[in-house]
Every structure is written in structure tokens, then in C-alpha cells.
Scaffold this active site. Structure first.
Site, mmCIF file in Angstrom:
data_model
loop_
_atom_site.group_PDB
_atom_site.id
_atom_site.type_symbol
_atom_site.label_atom_id
_atom_site.label_comp_id
_atom_site.label_asym_id
_atom_site.label_seq_id
_atom_site.Cartn_x
_atom_site.Cartn_y
_atom_site.Cartn_z
ATOM 1 N N SER A 193 -9.196 -0.084 8.264
ATOM 2 C CA SER A 193 -8.776 0.050 6.678
ATOM 3 C C SER A 193 -8.129 -1.241 6.419
ATOM 4 C CB SER A 193 -7.758 1.352 6.684
ATOM 5 O OG SER A 193 -8.462 2.531 6.816
ATOM 6 N N LYS B 51 0.993 -1.152 0.029
ATOM 7 C CA LYS B 51 0.112 0.090 0.147
ATOM 8 C C LYS B 51 0.976 1.100 -0.089
ATOM 9 C CE LYS B 51 -3.339 2.082 2.969
ATOM 10 N NZ LYS B 51 -4.346 1.796 4.191
ATOM 11 N N SER C 79 -8.808 2.184 4.201
ATOM 12 C CA SER C 79 -8.181 2.905 2.948
ATOM 13 C C SER C 79 -7.273 1.835 2.447
ATOM 14 C CB SER C 79 -7.314 3.935 4.191
ATOM 15 O OG SER C 79 -6.370 3.267 4.890
#
Length: 480
Positions: A176, A76, A152
Site C-alpha cells: 500500500s 493518510k 491503499s
């Protein structure tokens, strides 16, 4: 051997086994992943940057002889620095922030033999439960491209559910990992506080609330990846958690869980019901757990929902505020109007007005809420709940250009997740079917501090008893 089919038929642990056997080479696996990314990412927009040539050089060389040697992996674009790559954090303010060295997570991934192929999309500083940053644009859900991947860690979830690779790094400061896993039909475990070190090592306020791990197609991949990254750094602010009795999280899966005391609920802390498909998923899972021999009864921990949201928001906003101010200091300039998205700018400005007393009270609330929730786990081993209180939202519902709407809507997606960032308890999202629109539904399993091995065992038990699809169909179904 058709290496493309290998990506469909094997998880990361399985692919690593094929590499060890000599049935496929790391270079062959990498080319299959590169082909998938080039074919599918223009539709799903999971990746924000790639490093194919560097990955090719690594795959052709002598990779570390780790447990996942030769398996392609994505990280990520928030909370995981890779040397030579930009870490944008989903923000225009960091659009050219090149990492000088690998962070601790990338270092551990490489030691395990993983080959990092690129970085995945994230909302700005992770401040949205949907992955739609202005810098990179939205990621699209592989099950329905008109819908959100969650946030996220939505880019990682899109990459894995979209069949581009078997697993990807993610992190979770309010849901997330679990929210994108739920939206995309994946398994997502948020580890206990202190289980995995913070990549930057300097966010002493946010780090206890936000934990790094991964989104995966299988439970065993999550266990194997947790073995890779678990363990403190010297000087970490939290005591090291005990290792699983089996010696590793992956080995823990060799033993079925003992008879567990499971409480379940379908309403949030304020007494509001989750959406009907989620309620049905919890009820089905409760019945299945009872059939598997566990003691199952209705019950839920008690906590102050509004206070939880305020405490989490204030503590994490303070760390982000400092992150922004440090970046501006490094650039030698003031904040510009186009540096931050409107929602982030509102949070940043509000945090500037926060006093020391406000921050201390928020930290006190974190402790108080943890002590409110903990007694439930004196009489229960696991709490079963929905992961999401609402169906997977369409893209655009969580619009950071409209801060009032964000404040009104964002909390609905974290009804069941954010409290376990505040308390630090381990919590996992497990796929549990689909709603009437064909979108994934998930349940959440939460345990006491340090009980990841137990959660992984019961999740694996559910995976065997009620298997879920490993990935979404390709091409994605047309909305109708």
C-alpha cells in the site's frame, strides 16, 4: 519569490533548507500549498479533510526546530490519528470517529517541524489496491485521471504526484506504499518490520505485516522522513533494529553503495510474466546497475504465492475484524447493512467463522515463508523485480461492490509486493519510465532485514543516473 514555483522546484528537504535560510517562511509555504490544494484537489480528490486554519495558526507560531521545520505535510486517513480530526479509515462505520489526541506518528511529524494540512483518501480499512471508497469516492491519478492512484495510500500519492505538496504519510500492509508510488510515479519505501511503531499500538497481529512511512518525490525525502519516524516505543513486540552506520538514513546517502550482488527477475512466484513495460523496466535497470559497477544476475527468492496471500489475508483480516467489533461496541449497536462495503463485509463475515487453529496456521505460514525467502539474501544484497505485475488499472476495475471480482483481480497487483509484508523485509518502489499509454512504470528493490540505508543508497544512485519527473504535468493530460 514565487512560492508556487518553490513547490515545483524543491522537495521537502530543500524547502526546509529555504526556511532555515530565511528565504521563505512556513506561513508562505503553507499558503502556497493551500492554494494548490484548492486548485487541484477538486480534480484529483486526494484529500478527505483539511485543517487549514489550525495549520495557519501553527505556521505563524513557533514551530519545533526540527529537520523539516515549516514544510507542509499530509497524513493518510488510516493509521495516523491527528487530534481533533476524524479518522474515517475510509469506512462509513468510522465516518464520525474524531481522534482525541495525536498518535505516535503525528507526534513525531510535529516534532520534526512538519505542518499537517489534512488527511488523504484511502479505501475502506486499506482493503483495496485502488483508492475508491464508497465514503469519499475515488482518487484520480494525476498522470491520467481515468486511472487508479493505486491503494491503499492512493490519496497521499495523488496529492504528492499532483504537485500539492512534496511528501505525505502512507502505510503498507500488502503493497500500500509501493503500489500507489508505482501508479503515480513516486518513490515509496516500505521499511523493515519493527522499524516504525504502530500508531494505535494494539494491532499486535497486523502491525508486524503493515508498516508506516511515506510516498515522496525524491529518495532523500524518504530518508529524511524515515529518520523522523523510525525507532520503537517501549514495550514494542519486536527488537529494535540497528541504526544506519552513518547515524541517520539521510546521512547514509552521502556515501555511494558498495558493489552489490543484485538478482533480478520479471516473473512472479507462480512463473507468470509481468506486463511487457514492467519487464523492459527491470531489464533496463539491471543493465544500468551493472554499468554502475554492481554484480547483476538473474535470480529470485522462492516462495509459495497462494500460501502467502492466504496468510497475509487471514492475519490482517483478524485485526480488522476486531477493529470493527470494537467500534460497534463503542457505539452500542449491531452491524448495519450500510456500515461496510460489500467486499469488506464478506471478509468480516468470513473472519467471524475463523477458528483459533486457522489463525495459528496463518501465523505459522508467516514464519515459514520468511524462512523460505531469507536464504536468497545470503547470496544477494538486493532483489530487483517489477513493482506491479499489471499496468496501472482504470478506475472501476477493482470494484468493492463486486466481491467475486475483487477476489479474482486484486492479487494481480500484489504479485511482487505482499510477500515482503509477510517476511518483513524492506522494499521500495522506484520510478522507471512510462508505458505506451503514458502511465508510470516502476521497479522494486528489496533487501535483507534492516537494510533500508542500503536500499536508499542504491535508489539514490538510480535517481541520479536515470532521473524521473518530480510530479505529473498540470492540468492532467486528456485520455486519448
Amino acid at each position: 519569490m514565487n512560492t508556487s514555483e518553490l513547490l515545483d522546484d524543491h522537495d521537502a528537504v530543500g524547502l526546509a533548507g529555504l526556511v532555515r535560510q530565511g528565504a521563505v517562511t512556513p506561513a508562505e509555504l503553507l499558503e502556497a500549498v493551500v492554494t494548490r490544494i484548492e486548485e487541484r484537489d477538486p480534480t484529483l480528490r486526494a484529500f478527505v479533510s483539511t485543517r487549514f486554519e489550525a495549520a495557519r495558526a501553527e505556521a505563524a507560531a513557533e514551530l519545533p526546530d526540527g529537520p523539516l521545520r515549516g514544510v507542509p505535510f499530509a497524513v493518510k486517513d488510516l493509521g495516523c490519528d491527528v487530534a481533533g480530526m476524524v479518522t474515517t479509515e475510509g469506512s462509513r462505520l468510522f465516518a464520525d470517529a474524531v481522534a482525541e489526541r495525536d498518535g505516535v506518528l503525528a507526534t513525531r511529524y510535529r516534532r520534526a517541524g512538519l505542518v499537517v494540512v489534512g488527511k488523504t483518501n484511502t479505501p475502506e480499512f486499506g482493503k483495496n489496491a485502488s483508492t475508491e471508497p464508497l465514503l469519499h469516492g475515488p482518487s484520480h491519478n494525476p498522470w491520467r485521471t481515468t486511472h487508479s492512484t493505486g491503494g491503499s495510500s492512493g490519496g497521499s500519492a495523488a496529492a504528492v504526484a499532483g504537485g500539492m505538496l512534496p511528501a505525505a504519510h502512507a502505510n503498507d500492509g500488502g503493497g500500500s506504499i509501493r503500489i500507489p508510488a508505482a501508479c503515480c510515479g513516486l518513490f515509496g519505501l516500505k521499511p523493515s518490520r519493527g522499524r516504525v511503531p504502530d500508531d494505535h499500538g494494539l494491532s499486535a497481529l497486523a502491525y508486524p505485516l503493515s508498516m508506516a512511512h511515506a510516498v515522496t518525490r525524491t529518495v532523500r525525502d524518504s530518508a529524511a522522513l524515515l529518520d523522523v519516524v523510525a525507532g520503537p516505543l517501549a514495550g514494542d513486540p519486536h527488537a529494535a533494529l540497528p541504526q544506519p552506520p552513518a547515524g541517520s538514513f539521510l546521512a547514509s546517502l552521502d556515501t555511494a553503495p558498495a558493489r552489490l550482488r543484485v538478482g533480478f527477475a520479471t516473473t512472479n512466484a507462480d512463473g507468470r510474466d509481468a506486463h511487457p513495460a514492467a519487464v523492459r523496466a527491470v531489464e533496463r535497470t539491471a543493465a544500468l546497475l551493472a554499468e554502475l559497477g554492481h554484480h547483476v544476475e538473474e535470480g529470485a527468492p522462492v516462495w509459495d504465492g497462494p500460501a502467502t496471500g492466504r496468510a497475509l489475508g487471514q492475519v490482517m483480516a483478524a485485526a480488522t475484524h476486531v477493529r470493527i467489533e470494537d467500534r460497534l461496541a463503542a457505539l452500542g449497536r449491531e452491524l448495519r447493512d450500510d456500515d461496510l462495503e460489500p467486499f469488506t463485509r464478506v471478509i468480516h463475515d468470513r473472519t467471524a467463522a475463523m477458528g483459533a487453529q486457522d489463525l495459528v496456521r496463518a501465523l505459522q505460514a508467516v514464519v515459514r515463508i520468511g524462512r523460505e525467502v531469507a536464504p536468497f539474501f545470503d547470496s544477494h544484497d538486493v532483489w530487483l523485480s517489477p513493482t506491479l505485475g499489471v499496468p496501472v488499472p482504470e478506475l472501476g476495475v477493482l470494484d468493492t461492490s463486486n466481491p467475486p471480482s475483487m477476489f479474482a483481480r486484486a492479487a494481480e497487483l500484489t504479485w511482487f509486493t505482499s510477500v515482503f509484508n509477510v517476511t518483513g523485509l524492506p522494499s521500495a518502489s522506484v520510478p522507471a519510465g512510462f508505458d505506451e499509454a503514458g502511465l508510470p512504470v516502476a521497479i522494486q528493490l528489496t533487501g535483507r532485514m534492516g537494510a533500508e540505508a542500503q536500499l536508499l543508497r542504491v535508489a539514490a544512485q538510480l535517481e541520479e543516473a536515470a532521473p524521473w519527473p518530480r510530479q505529473a504535468p498540470w492540468p492532467p493530460p486528456v485520455a486519448g
